[in-house]
Design a protein around this motif. Structure first.
Motif, PDB file in Angstrom:
ATOM      1  N   ILE A   1     -11.011  -6.084   2.761  1.00 31.46           N
ATOM      2  CA  ILE A   1     -11.749  -5.640   1.577  1.00 31.46           C
ATOM      3  C   ILE A   1     -13.096  -6.347   1.523  1.00 31.46           C
ATOM      4  O   ILE A   1     -13.189  -7.550   1.746  1.00 31.46           O
ATOM      5  CB  ILE A   1     -10.958  -5.939   0.297  1.00 31.46           C
ATOM      6  CG1 ILE A   1      -9.598  -5.230   0.349  1.00 31.46           C
ATOM      7  CG2 ILE A   1     -11.723  -5.504  -0.944  1.00 31.46           C
ATOM      8  CD1 ILE A   1      -8.672  -5.628  -0.777  1.00 31.46           C
TER       9      ILE A   1
ATOM     10  N   GLU B   1       0.837  -1.193   0.000  1.00 26.09           N
ATOM     11  CA  GLU B   1       0.000   0.000   0.000  1.00 26.09           C
ATOM     12  C   GLU B   1       0.877   1.250   0.000  1.00 26.09           C
ATOM     13  O   GLU B   1       2.050   1.198   0.375  1.00 26.09           O
ATOM     14  CB  GLU B   1      -0.928  -0.001   1.215  1.00 26.09           C
ATOM     15  CG  GLU B   1      -1.920  -1.163   1.201  1.00 26.09           C
ATOM     16  CD  GLU B   1      -2.913  -1.091   2.354  1.00 26.09           C
ATOM     17  OE1 GLU B   1      -2.544  -0.552   3.418  1.00 26.09           O
ATOM     18  OE2 GLU B   1      -4.042  -1.571   2.186  1.00 26.09           O
TER      19      GLU B   1
ATOM     20  N   GLN C   1      -7.295  -2.760  -6.535  1.00 25.81           N
ATOM     21  CA  GLN C   1      -7.205  -3.311  -5.186  1.00 25.81           C
ATOM     22  C   GLN C   1      -6.029  -4.283  -5.031  1.00 25.81           C
ATOM     23  O   GLN C   1      -5.931  -4.972  -4.022  1.00 25.81           O
ATOM     24  CB  GLN C   1      -8.511  -4.029  -4.833  1.00 25.81           C
ATOM     25  CG  GLN C   1      -9.719  -3.124  -4.734  1.00 25.81           C
ATOM     26  CD  GLN C   1      -9.632  -2.171  -3.556  1.00 25.81           C
ATOM     27  OE1 GLN C   1      -8.934  -2.418  -2.592  1.00 25.81           O
ATOM     28  NE2 GLN C   1     -10.329  -1.059  -3.655  1.00 25.81           N
TER      29      GLN C   1
END
Length: 389
Positions: A228, A154, A247
Motif C-alpha cells: 500500500i 482480502e 484498507q
C-alpha cells in the motif's frame, strides 16, 4: 426517607401547565424506563418517583390538595404511599388511558422500535489495523510517499466474497426468513414494544451458506500480504496518524472493510533536535574562530550551507537560519534552523601553546571588560588580603 417535592422531581415550576408537565415526564420516563435500565434499582426508583409526581400534578383535584397541604394532603386519596413497584405503574396508567400507552398521547404511536439493524449491510465488518511508520526529519520536512506491506484479510476471488461454493451455495436463513432481523414483541404501560435485533443465526445477512467455498472455508476472505502507498504530508510528528479508509481487514462474506491506521513515529536525528517546526543544531568552534571570525559548513535538512561566524562571537549565541526548518502542516511556510554556538576550550596544551596564551593574557583586549571582569587584586569587593590554599 422523606419524599422530594413533585415539582422538583419533574423539574418544572409550580405554575407549569399540563403540557409542560407531560413533556418533562416523557423525558424522565424514557430515561429511567426499566426496559432501558435492566437491573438498575436507582433508575427504577427514579422512574417510580417521576410517575408518582406526574399522576398527582396532572390530576386537578390531587394537585390542588398537594399545592395546599404538600405530601400530607395525599392522605385519603388512595395515593398516600405512591407506587409500590413498576407493575403497579403499568397497571395504573393502563386503567387511566383505557388500556393504551401514555406514550400514545405523547407520540401518537403504540410502539417503540429500536432501529439499529434496519439498514445493516450484509456480512460482518472487518477489523481496523494499525502499523507504525518510522520517518526521518528529512522525510517529515518535505513530505514523502512511502510503500508499506500489510498482512490482512482480502476478499476471496474464488467466491467473490460470498463464502459460498457456486451461485446456489446460499439459502434464506431459517430463523429470520431472509430479513436479517428478529423481532420480539412485549407490552407495557407504554403500549406495544417491538424490539428489533440482528439475527444471530445469519448475523443480519439474511442468508446462510449451504455449501462453503473450499478456498476461504465460508468466510469470503483469505489471508494475504498487501502493498500500500501512503502519502505523508510535511510537518507530521510522533503521535499523528493517517487513516486509510477501507484498507484494513476485508469483512466476512461481503461485510465492509476496516481501516488501516498509520501511526507516525519520528526517528532520532544525528544532528538536529526538533521543536515544533524549528530544528536546533549545536555548532562548536575554536577560540580563535570565535575571536577572529570564520566560515563553516553546517548541515541543514537535506543539504548543507556555509555559515559566516562574525569576529567576537560569544559562546551561547544563537544564529537563526530562516526557512531552513520543517514545512508547516496544513499551511504554507516552514520553520527555522537555530544554530547554538559553543566555543571549545582545550584542556591540554603544549609548552609553546601555553607560552602563547600567557603572552596573550597580558593584552588588555583579552581580559573581560566591565566592573565584573576586573582581574586586579582590588576589585568590586575591595582589596583582598591573605593567601588561598
Amino acid at each position: 426517607m422523606s419524599k422530594r417535592d413533585y415539582y422538583e422531581v419533574l423539574g418544572v415550576s409550580r405554575s407549569a401547565g399540563e403540557s409542560e408537565i407531560k413533556s418533562s415526564y416523557r423525558k424522565l420516563a424514557m430515561k429511567y424506563h426499566p426496559d432501558r435500565n435492566p437491573g438498575d434499582k436507582e433508575a427504577e426508583e427514579k422512574f417510580k418517583e417521576a410517575a408518582e409526581a406526574y399522576e398527582v400534578l396532572t390530576d386537578p383535584n390531587k394537585r390542588a390538595r398537594y399545592d395546599q397541604f404538600g405530601h400530607s394532603g395525599m392522605r385519603g386519596t388512595g395515593f398516600e404511599h405512591g407506587f409500590t413497584d413498576v407493575n403497579d405503574i403499568f397497571s395504573h396508567f393502563s386503567d387511566i388511558f383505557g388500556g393504551g400507552s401514555i406514550f400514545d398521547e405523547f407520540f401518537g404511536s403504540g410502539s417503540f422500535q429500536r432501529q439499529s439493524g434496519r439498514h445493516r449491510q450484509p456480512g460482518i465488518q472487518g477489523n481496523d489495523l494499525k502499523i507504525n511508520l518510522r520517518l526521518t526529519l528529512e522525510e517529515i520536512s518535505e513530505g514523502v510517499e512511502k510503500v508499506v506491506k500489510v498482512k490482512r484479510y482480502e476478499k476471496c476471488l474464488n467466491c467473490q466474497g460470498s463464502g459460498a461454493k457456486g451461485a446456489g451455495g446460499t439459502v434464506n436463513c431459517p430463523t429470520c426468513g431472509g430479513s436479517g432481523e428478529v423481532r420480539h414483541v412485549s407490552r407495557s404501560m407504554f403500549g406495544q414494544f417491538v424490539n428489533i435485533q440482528v439475527c444471530h443465526t445469519c448475523n443480519g445477512e439474511g442468508k446462510v451458506i449451504k455449501e462453503k467455498c473450499p478456498h476461504c472455508m465460508g468466510e469470503g476472505r483469505v489471508r494475504n500480504e498487501a502493498t500500500i502507498k501512503v502519502n505523508i504530508p510535511p510537518g507530521v510528528s510522533t503521535g499523528n496518524y493517517i487513516p486509510l479508509r477501507g484498507q484494513g481487514d476485508a469483512g466476512i462474506r461481503g461485510g465492509s472493510a476496516g481501516d488501516l491506521i498509520v501511526l507516525i513515529e519520528e526517528t532520532e536525528h544525528k544532528y538536529f533536535v526538533r521543536e515544533e517546526d524549528d530544528v536546533h543544531y549545536n555548532l562548536t568552534i575554536s577560540i580563535t574562530d570565535a575571536v577572529l571570525g570564520t566560515e563553516v559548513e553546517i548541515p541543514v535538512l537535506g543539504s548543507t550551507v556555509i555559515l559566516k561566524i562574525e569576529p567576537g562571537t560569544h559562546a551561547g549565541k544563537i544564529l537563526r537560519l530562516r526557512d531552513k526548518g520543517i514545512k508547516h502542516l496544513n499551511h504554507s511556510g516552514r520553520g527555522d534552523e537555530l544554530v547554538h554556538v559553543n566555543v571549545y576550550i582545550p584542556s591540554k596544551l603544549t609548552s609553546k601553546e601555553k607560552e602563547l596564551f600567557k603572552e596573550l593574557s597580558k593584552s588588555e583586549n583579552i581580559k573581560p571588560k566591565g566592573e565584573h571582569g576586573k582581574s586586579k587584586s582590588k576589585g568590586i569587593f575591595g582589596k583582598v588580603k591573605g593567601t588561598f590554599s
